[in-house]
Enzyme design. Sequence first.
Site, mmCIF file in Angstrom:
data_model
loop_
_atom_site.group_PDB
_atom_site.id
_atom_site.type_symbol
_atom_site.label_atom_id
_atom_site.label_comp_id
_atom_site.label_asym_id
_atom_site.label_seq_id
_atom_site.Cartn_x
_atom_site.Cartn_y
_atom_site.Cartn_z
ATOM 1 N N LYS A 11 0.835 -1.199 0.000
ATOM 2 C CA LYS A 11 0.000 0.000 0.000
ATOM 3 C C LYS A 11 0.876 1.258 0.000
ATOM 4 O O LYS A 11 2.099 1.184 0.246
ATOM 5 C CB LYS A 11 -0.920 -0.053 1.224
ATOM 6 C CG LYS A 11 -1.930 -1.223 1.166
ATOM 7 C CD LYS A 11 -2.807 -1.243 2.411
ATOM 8 C CE LYS A 11 -3.921 -2.276 2.298
ATOM 9 N NZ LYS A 11 -4.799 -2.270 3.491
ATOM 10 N N TYR A 51 -12.278 -3.110 -3.775
ATOM 11 C CA TYR A 51 -12.847 -3.547 -2.492
ATOM 12 C C TYR A 51 -14.346 -3.780 -2.665
ATOM 13 O O TYR A 51 -15.015 -3.032 -3.375
ATOM 14 C CB TYR A 51 -12.578 -2.501 -1.404
ATOM 15 C CG TYR A 51 -11.138 -2.497 -0.921
ATOM 16 C CD1 TYR A 51 -10.676 -3.481 -0.048
ATOM 17 C CD2 TYR A 51 -10.240 -1.518 -1.337
ATOM 18 C CE1 TYR A 51 -9.351 -3.489 0.392
ATOM 19 C CE2 TYR A 51 -8.911 -1.523 -0.898
ATOM 20 C CZ TYR A 51 -8.479 -2.509 -0.025
ATOM 21 O OH TYR A 51 -7.177 -2.531 0.410
ATOM 22 N N ASN A 157 -1.884 -0.008 6.972
ATOM 23 C CA ASN A 157 -1.299 -1.264 7.456
ATOM 24 C C ASN A 157 -0.362 -1.917 6.438
ATOM 25 O O ASN A 157 -0.226 -3.139 6.399
ATOM 26 C CB ASN A 157 -2.405 -2.221 7.939
ATOM 27 C CG ASN A 157 -3.503 -2.393 6.917
ATOM 28 O OD1 ASN A 157 -3.343 -1.994 5.769
ATOM 29 N ND2 ASN A 157 -4.610 -3.005 7.317
ATOM 30 N N HIS A 160 -1.685 -5.397 1.572
ATOM 31 C CA HIS A 160 -2.945 -6.120 1.401
ATOM 32 C C HIS A 160 -2.611 -7.525 0.918
ATOM 33 O O HIS A 160 -1.710 -7.687 0.101
ATOM 34 C CB HIS A 160 -3.807 -5.418 0.333
ATOM 35 C CG HIS A 160 -4.922 -6.293 -0.190
ATOM 36 N ND1 HIS A 160 -6.191 -6.291 0.357
ATOM 37 C CD2 HIS A 160 -4.937 -7.225 -1.175
ATOM 38 C CE1 HIS A 160 -6.935 -7.176 -0.288
ATOM 39 N NE2 HIS A 160 -6.215 -7.756 -1.221
ATOM 40 N N GLU A 171 -9.018 -11.138 -7.469
ATOM 41 C CA GLU A 171 -8.130 -9.981 -7.338
ATOM 42 C C GLU A 171 -6.973 -10.035 -8.340
ATOM 43 O O GLU A 171 -6.558 -9.000 -8.868
ATOM 44 C CB GLU A 171 -7.625 -9.883 -5.892
ATOM 45 C CG GLU A 171 -8.778 -9.597 -4.935
ATOM 46 C CD GLU A 171 -8.361 -9.336 -3.494
ATOM 47 O OE1 GLU A 171 -9.232 -8.920 -2.712
ATOM 48 O OE2 GLU A 171 -7.186 -9.559 -3.145
HETATM 49 P P1 ADP Z 1 -7.689 -6.925 5.509
HETATM 50 O O1 ADP Z 1 -6.894 -5.892 4.718
HETATM 51 O O2 ADP Z 1 -6.906 -7.410 6.693
HETATM 52 O O3 ADP Z 1 -8.234 -8.033 4.657
HETATM 53 P P2 ADP Z 1 -10.389 -5.817 5.574
HETATM 54 O O4 ADP Z 1 -10.627 -6.510 4.276
HETATM 55 O O5 ADP Z 1 -11.343 -6.055 6.684
HETATM 56 O O6 ADP Z 1 -8.927 -6.138 6.153
HETATM 57 O O7 ADP Z 1 -10.316 -4.244 5.353
HETATM 58 C C1 ADP Z 1 -9.668 -3.700 4.232
HETATM 59 C C2 ADP Z 1 -8.817 -2.529 4.649
HETATM 60 O O8 ADP Z 1 -9.666 -1.474 5.144
HETATM 61 C C3 ADP Z 1 -7.852 -2.767 5.803
HETATM 62 O O9 ADP Z 1 -6.644 -3.384 5.420
HETATM 63 C C4 ADP Z 1 -7.630 -1.363 6.336
HETATM 64 O O10 ADP Z 1 -6.663 -0.649 5.547
HETATM 65 C C5 ADP Z 1 -9.001 -0.734 6.136
HETATM 66 N N1 ADP Z 1 -9.835 -0.799 7.350
HETATM 67 C C6 ADP Z 1 -10.507 -1.871 7.809
HETATM 68 N N2 ADP Z 1 -11.198 -1.564 8.937
HETATM 69 C C7 ADP Z 1 -10.952 -0.254 9.180
HETATM 70 C C8 ADP Z 1 -11.378 0.684 10.192
HETATM 71 N N3 ADP Z 1 -12.184 0.339 11.162
HETATM 72 N N4 ADP Z 1 -10.938 1.946 10.102
HETATM 73 C C9 ADP Z 1 -10.123 2.329 9.117
HETATM 74 N N5 ADP Z 1 -9.678 1.517 8.147
HETATM 75 C C10 ADP Z 1 -10.084 0.238 8.170
HETATM 76 MG MG MG Z 2 -9.732 -8.055 3.181
#
Ligand code: ADP
Ligand code: MG
Length: 198
Positions: A11, A51, A157, A160, A171
């Site tokens: 990211k 997404y 974070n 992805h 994807e």
């Molecule tokens: P992952 O990336 O671990 O698969 P998700 O698919 O649940 O997680 O969410 C996609 C992305 O959305 C996350 O990696 C993060 O960057 C963002 N995200 C998820 N939940 C939150 C939140 N509560 N507040 C802000 N950003 C979030």
């Molecule tokens: Mg996810």
Amino acid sequence: MAVERTFVMIKPDGVMRNLAGKVIGRFEQAGFKIVGLRMAKPTKEQVEGFYPSSDDWFGKIGEKTKHRYNQLGIDGKAVFGTNNNITIGKMVKKWLISYISSSPVVLMVLEGNNAAEKTRKMVGNTDPINADTGTIRGDFTLESVDWANSDKRAVMNIVHASGDSAEAKEEIAYWFKPAELFDYENAFDIIINKLGDA
Ligand code: ADP
Ligand code: MG
């Protein structure tokens, strides 16, 4: 044994912090074969389409977020103005769109045994403060959901990774043309073939 392919994206925060090489190196070290790799600056529309937009996905995002707030004893309503999981998920997706489209990302397809499951383990929990040490998110940032939300932004974070094998297929097809993916033999294949025949 299930050799398969999965999708990983470094990211904008990962690229801007010069972590691309370290992140790719961790996957290489684990034995993954890079079969696709390129850099891009995604448009808002591309991120929006990447997404999910189902109420199911929005609801899950909202649920996970509220779970974290409950752990911290913070009232989610005070932060989001609502307790509705779907509304919270929709707000998060808006932040996610500006985050991922803000600056270039590195897109890659990795091939290996149980690729989707293993890359998720290596990436760690969505909320980096809850990600185990030894995972990418756990080792490279102090970011957290509550910190991000108090600034009305997405959780930065670093990386992805597709959630499972089915998501990986979708994807990969979303970001890569078949001609951009490569079949070749790497050192692991050669060793396995050689020792397997011995
Ligand atoms: P992952 O990336 O671990 O698969 P998700 O698919 O649940 O997680 O969410 C996609 C992305 O959305 C996350 O990696 C993060 O960057 C963002 N995200 C998820 N939940 C939150 C939140 N509560 N507040 C802000 N950003 C979030
Ligand atoms: Mg996810």
